[in-house]
Design a protein around this motif. Sequence first.
Motif, PDB file in Angstrom:
ATOM      1  N   TRP A  18     -21.670  -7.528   2.955  1.00 51.67           N
ATOM      2  CA  TRP A  18     -21.595  -7.283   1.506  1.00 51.67           C
ATOM      3  C   TRP A  18     -22.783  -6.450   1.025  1.00 51.67           C
ATOM      4  CZ3 TRP A  18     -17.685  -7.901  -1.792  1.00 51.67           C
ATOM      5  CH2 TRP A  18     -17.954  -7.787  -3.156  1.00 51.67           C
ATOM      6  N   GLN A  26     -16.421  -3.205  -0.816  1.00 49.51           N
ATOM      7  CA  GLN A  26     -17.031  -3.912  -1.934  1.00 49.51           C
ATOM      8  C   GLN A  26     -16.597  -3.321  -3.274  1.00 49.51           C
ATOM      9  OE1 GLN A  26     -18.604  -2.576   0.751  1.00 49.51           O
ATOM     10  NE2 GLN A  26     -20.526  -3.633   1.178  1.00 49.51           N
ATOM     11  N   LEU A  76     -18.955 -15.141   0.036  1.00 52.79           N
ATOM     12  CA  LEU A  76     -19.247 -14.407   1.262  1.00 52.79           C
ATOM     13  C   LEU A  76     -19.356 -15.387   2.417  1.00 52.79           C
ATOM     14  CD1 LEU A  76     -22.119 -12.141  -0.168  1.00 52.79           C
ATOM     15  CD2 LEU A  76     -19.633 -11.864  -0.409  1.00 52.79           C
TER      16      LEU A  76
END
Length: 386
Positions: A18, A26, A76
């Motif tokens: 990320w 993203q 995440l």
Amino acid sequence: MRTAIENQDIICLSTVDWDPIWTRKQQIISRLPLSNRILYVEPPISLLSPFKNKACWKKWPLWWKGLRQWRENIYLYSPPVIAPFGNIYRQVNRLNQAWLAPFIRRAARRLNFREPLLWTYLPNSADIVGRLGEKLVIYDCVDEHSAYSGFRPETVWDMEKSLLEKADIVFTTAEGLYEKRKPFCREIHLIPNAADVDHFQKSVLETTPLAPELKGLPHPVIGFVGVIQDWIDLDLIADLAAARPGWSFVLVGPAGPGVDLKRLHSLPNVHLLGRRNKEVLPSYFKGFDICLNAFRLNRLTATVSPLKFYEYLASGKPVVSVPLPAVEPFADVVEIARTPAEFLKKIEQALTLETPERRKLRLKRAQENSWEQRVAEIMEKIAPKL
């Protein structure tokens, strides 16, 4: 007819972490409506990865931390390490995906996911399809993965063909990717990359400060922004810098593993600044006179939709680029060159001919290629299947 993705559980299998470098993954995931809950699975490292790239050591223990919340609807997850050579031997990949599946299922269960969408960027995820309880498989193909160095092309293409056949819908970023994959898909759409236009247009605002490293540099300043990988033509940049010692060449971005920067370091008018947070990048664009889109011309870049190109457009700065198929439709607003001599000529031409009107035209084309527009197109294709 439904045109947006709402109230869905989504498992995204990505090729990049990320942070710190944001890519298409993203940009799209972060723009989906907040009613969706997203599990963003970062790419696992292999047992050998830290020995090839020391930066991977920090990822080794991450999976013990479990879920990390980035925003109210985005979580995440860094999965455990896997066996090496999965992109060389299909059987190794099958074992790796069988090993990863229960960890990802467990993370999804903690979020109370039910019948998630599986949104993948990884050809090797063909061997995890069906193991995550997904109701729909979306494959977003952003590169010719079989052309990556260190991969066995036959193995990667075999996995990707399998994924194409299993996917309910496929997106590609470039015409070359689209044409090669079309025979193997039930449904496929061409959706090129784009830019965070509002962010990069800050470079034209008077209120945006100039990056301190650029103050006092001799002009013109020729700029490059992005990760310096082996597909960036560093020899071209070095040739240009050697031919014009009075010009300043500024490269903003980290170097990938194994990239040789010795020649650039030897040139006093080349300034390698390393990675900078995306929030401050407009301050660097503000000091550029020209943006350089310097890719090596090969099988990989022939099918690339370069993110940096769209960001260059959004900055409003003149752009000189190699003749990538994805760039040639923009020949009315950028300069295209093939050799170092042509690049020098085109840079000088762009500097001489620059006007406020030309900048406005570039900014207009950038507005037509925003991430907001791309996400709307993608949702419009997916929504009827939900």
